[in-house]
Design an enzyme around this catalytic site. Structure first.
Site, PDB file in Angstrom:
ATOM      1  N   TYR A   1      30.286   1.207 -14.624  1.00  0.00           N
ATOM      2  CA  TYR A   1      29.795   0.921 -15.670  1.00  0.00           C
ATOM      3  C   TYR A   1      30.435  -0.494 -16.028  1.00  0.00           C
ATOM      4  O   TYR A   1      30.152  -1.296 -16.569  1.00  0.00           O
ATOM      5  CB  TYR A   1      30.059   1.894 -16.642  1.00  0.00           C
ATOM      6  CG  TYR A   1      29.588   2.693 -16.537  1.00  0.00           C
ATOM      7  CD1 TYR A   1      27.764   2.675 -17.042  1.00  0.00           C
ATOM      8  CD2 TYR A   1      29.596   4.047 -16.580  1.00  0.00           C
ATOM      9  CE1 TYR A   1      26.763   4.134 -17.165  1.00  0.00           C
ATOM     10  CE2 TYR A   1      28.615   4.995 -15.873  1.00  0.00           C
ATOM     11  CZ  TYR A   1      26.862   4.782 -16.153  1.00  0.00           C
ATOM     12  OH  TYR A   1      26.642   5.908 -16.502  1.00  0.00           O
TER      13      TYR A   1
ATOM     14  N   HIS B   1      17.962   8.260 -18.823  1.00  0.00           N
ATOM     15  CA  HIS B   1      19.590   8.262 -18.593  1.00  0.00           C
ATOM     16  C   HIS B   1      19.713   6.748 -19.517  1.00  0.00           C
ATOM     17  O   HIS B   1      21.192   6.531 -19.685  1.00  0.00           O
ATOM     18  CB  HIS B   1      19.890   8.090 -17.206  1.00  0.00           C
ATOM     19  CG  HIS B   1      20.361   9.243 -16.599  1.00  0.00           C
ATOM     20  ND1 HIS B   1      20.651  10.225 -17.036  1.00  0.00           N
ATOM     21  CD2 HIS B   1      21.698   9.364 -15.575  1.00  0.00           C
ATOM     22  CE1 HIS B   1      21.288  11.011 -15.774  1.00  0.00           C
ATOM     23  NE2 HIS B   1      22.051  10.302 -15.185  1.00  0.00           N
TER      24      HIS B   1
END
Length: 307
Positions: free
Chosen positions: A287, A252
């Protein structure tokens, strides 16, 4: 009602997850493991009738997993509770139960884990480590460039077919990605990834395909079949080793880096949500914490009165 009846309901639920909800084989396998263990524990306690699934029985089972010899972590306990709640909710929806015995099960709060993100320099080093003119290196370059350019999951990338490349004259300006729950999204492809994919299609894929049967798959293994998720992970790990990266690089990593670098560059969080295929913007907002941490570090290093 015999214990086999519980197993029959479990099989029906797993088929529901796989066929009707479109969950991945790995996700369904995780549900199967959790719920098979639950049913075995119930049978050991003499419980073979779904109607006997009392809330206190399920709470006791979860407490036993958490505090017993198994000593499940908070994240594993939360996963088991999620599996149980999904199963009992299904039994209610199917009319097997009149009330949900797991509705009051409370999962432990999990700490928010910030995704591991590569710097732009580390990404460039990783991509440069796939340079080469042989077919396998050209495939690896196209795969990694596409992962970073689109934020696609590794499983989504290896599932791509050649026909999922969308653009005039076959130019891969966009890709059609099938995400979780069979949800489709269209993602633009940057110039570096376009060039790598075009070179792979023209110069490398025909050579890889020559060793196997015809397949629509975009990324092929050495024998001409679709590249597996496990082999794609090996490609990433090998490139990280060649690049001399000392940080942990996971499947990822490029997806996380894609999202963080976009947000750091000023992209709107909802645009990034759409590109990643997140169902909720809350997932994408994780994020933003990484980006804020980067800004804070830069501030601490640069401002004369920050320290």
């Amino acid at each position: 009602m015999p214990a086999a009846e519980l197993a029959r309901h479990l099989d029906r639920y797993l088929r529901h997850l796989s066929i009707e909800r479109g969950l991945s084989a790995n996700t369904v396998a995780a549900y199967r493991r959790d719920l098979t263990a639950l049913l075995a524990a119930l049978v050991d306690r003499g419980v073979t009738d779904p109607a006997a699934l009392a809330p206190e029985l399920l709470r006791g089972y979860v407490v036993g997993l958490r505090d017993g010899e198994a000593g499940l972590s908070a994240s594993s306990t939360a996963r088991v509770i999620s599996s149980i709640r999904g199963f009992t909710r299904f039994l209610v929806e199917e009319g097997v139960l009149t009330a949900d015995p797991a509705q009051d099960l409370v999962a432990p709060k999990l700490p928010k884990r910030l995704p591991k993100v590569l710097s732009q320099q580390q990404v460039e080093a990783l991509l440069a480590a796939t340079d080469g003119d042989d077919p396998v290196r050209m495939r690896d370059k196209a795969l990694l460039e596409l992962l970073y350019a689109t934020g696609a999951r590794v499983s989504e990338a290896v599932a791509l077919d050649v026909d999922d490349l969308v653009g005039p004259d076959g130019t891969p300006e966009l890709i059609r990605v099938i995400g979780k729950g069979d949800k489709q999204r269209i993602v633009p492809v940057g110039s570096y990834a376009r060039a790598a994919v075009e070179a792979y299609l023209v110069r490398a894929r025909p050579l890889l395909a020559g060793g196997g049967r015809a397949t629509p798959a975009l990324f092929l293994g050495a024998r001409g079949a679709r590249l597996s998720r496990q082999n794609a992970w090996l490609v990433i790990r090998a490139a990280a080793e060649r690049a001399g990266l000392t940080v942990d690089v996971s499947p990822h990593s490029l997806r996380h880096s894609f999202a963080t670098h976009l947000l750091a560059g000023g992209a709107d969080v909802r645009v990034v949500q759409e590109l990643l295929g997140h169902a909720s913007v809350a997932t994408t907002q994780l994020y933003t914490h990484v980006t804020i941490d980067n800004l804070r570090d830069a501030y601490q290093l640069s401002h004369p009165r920050a320290r």
